[in-house]
Design an enzyme around this catalytic site. Sequence first.
Site, PDB file in Angstrom:
ATOM      1  N   ARG A   7     -47.351 -37.909  25.094  1.00 18.71           N
ATOM      2  CA  ARG A   7     -47.013 -38.518  26.381  1.00 18.71           C
ATOM      3  C   ARG A   7     -48.261 -38.984  27.090  1.00 18.71           C
ATOM      4  NH1 ARG A   7     -44.628 -40.363  29.261  1.00 18.71           N
ATOM      5  NH2 ARG A   7     -44.066 -39.087  31.003  1.00 18.71           N
ATOM      6  N   ARG A  63     -48.791 -54.565  20.306  1.00 14.18           N
ATOM      7  CA  ARG A  63     -48.785 -55.621  19.283  1.00 14.18           C
ATOM      8  C   ARG A  63     -50.184 -56.239  19.148  1.00 14.18           C
ATOM      9  NH1 ARG A  63     -44.695 -54.014  17.012  1.00 14.18           N
ATOM     10  NH2 ARG A  63     -42.635 -54.420  17.813  1.00 14.18           N
ATOM     11  N   CYS A  74     -39.506 -51.296  25.257  1.00 16.23           N
ATOM     12  CA  CYS A  74     -39.850 -51.197  26.680  1.00 16.23           C
ATOM     13  C   CYS A  74     -38.583 -50.927  27.488  1.00 16.23           C
ATOM     14  CB  CYS A  74     -40.455 -52.505  27.185  1.00 16.23           C
ATOM     15  SG  CYS A  74     -42.084 -52.868  26.544  1.00 16.23           S
ATOM     16  N   GLU A  77     -38.496 -47.869  34.501  1.00 13.16           N
ATOM     17  CA  GLU A  77     -38.342 -46.552  35.131  1.00 13.16           C
ATOM     18  C   GLU A  77     -37.292 -46.642  36.239  1.00 13.16           C
ATOM     19  OE1 GLU A  77     -39.692 -43.408  34.874  1.00 13.16           O
ATOM     20  OE2 GLU A  77     -40.726 -44.010  33.046  1.00 13.16           O
ATOM     21  N   ARG A  89     -45.774 -45.763  31.483  1.00  9.34           N
ATOM     22  CA  ARG A  89     -45.680 -44.496  30.764  1.00  9.34           C
ATOM     23  C   ARG A  89     -45.424 -44.777  29.296  1.00  9.34           C
ATOM     24  NH1 ARG A  89     -43.376 -43.655  35.797  1.00  9.34           N
ATOM     25  NH2 ARG A  89     -43.873 -41.693  36.835  1.00  9.34           N
ATOM     26  N   TYR A 107     -53.146 -38.643  31.057  1.00 12.89           N
ATOM     27  CA  TYR A 107     -52.751 -39.228  32.344  1.00 12.89           C
ATOM     28  C   TYR A 107     -53.997 -39.813  32.987  1.00 12.89           C
ATOM     29  CZ  TYR A 107     -48.343 -37.053  31.443  1.00 12.89           C
ATOM     30  OH  TYR A 107     -47.149 -36.726  30.857  1.00 12.89           O
ATOM     31  N   ARG A 115     -49.075 -35.218  36.464  1.00 15.35           N
ATOM     32  CA  ARG A 115     -49.166 -33.996  35.667  1.00 15.35           C
ATOM     33  C   ARG A 115     -50.572 -33.427  35.762  1.00 15.35           C
ATOM     34  NH1 ARG A 115     -45.510 -32.666  31.573  1.00 15.35           N
ATOM     35  NH2 ARG A 115     -46.731 -30.754  31.656  1.00 15.35           N
TER      36      ARG A 115
END
Length: 126
Positions: A7, A63, A74, A77, A89, A107, A115
Amino acid sequence: MAVRGLRGAVQLREDSEDAVVGGTKRLLKDMLDANGVGHDDLVSVLFTATPDLRSAFPAAAAREAGMADTPLMCAQELDVPGALPRVVRILAHAETELPKRDIHHVYLDGAAVLRPDQAARPGGSE
């Protein structure tokens, strides 16, 4: 060998094609480097962007980075009031020998507030 989820997130300074592509490339590279994962280890990658990012698809950055044979997707959010703006993200699925506890999630920039427990880890924040 197991498939693990990697992540990461980055907050961009602006909504421009250069910012989206550049920020996404940097995040993806940092995520792979932090976990010793190469392009051939990737199973698939999901990118999301906050609704205020409309200048480019984050997958276009992958790509451009040579991931032509990796399934990419894609999505947008959720538009939650008060959410951190201009964030890309990534959830990358990769084959790795690393146990879950040794996976480093990344992050960057303002996204480190999402986070703080992860941002303090190696590869977690700049």
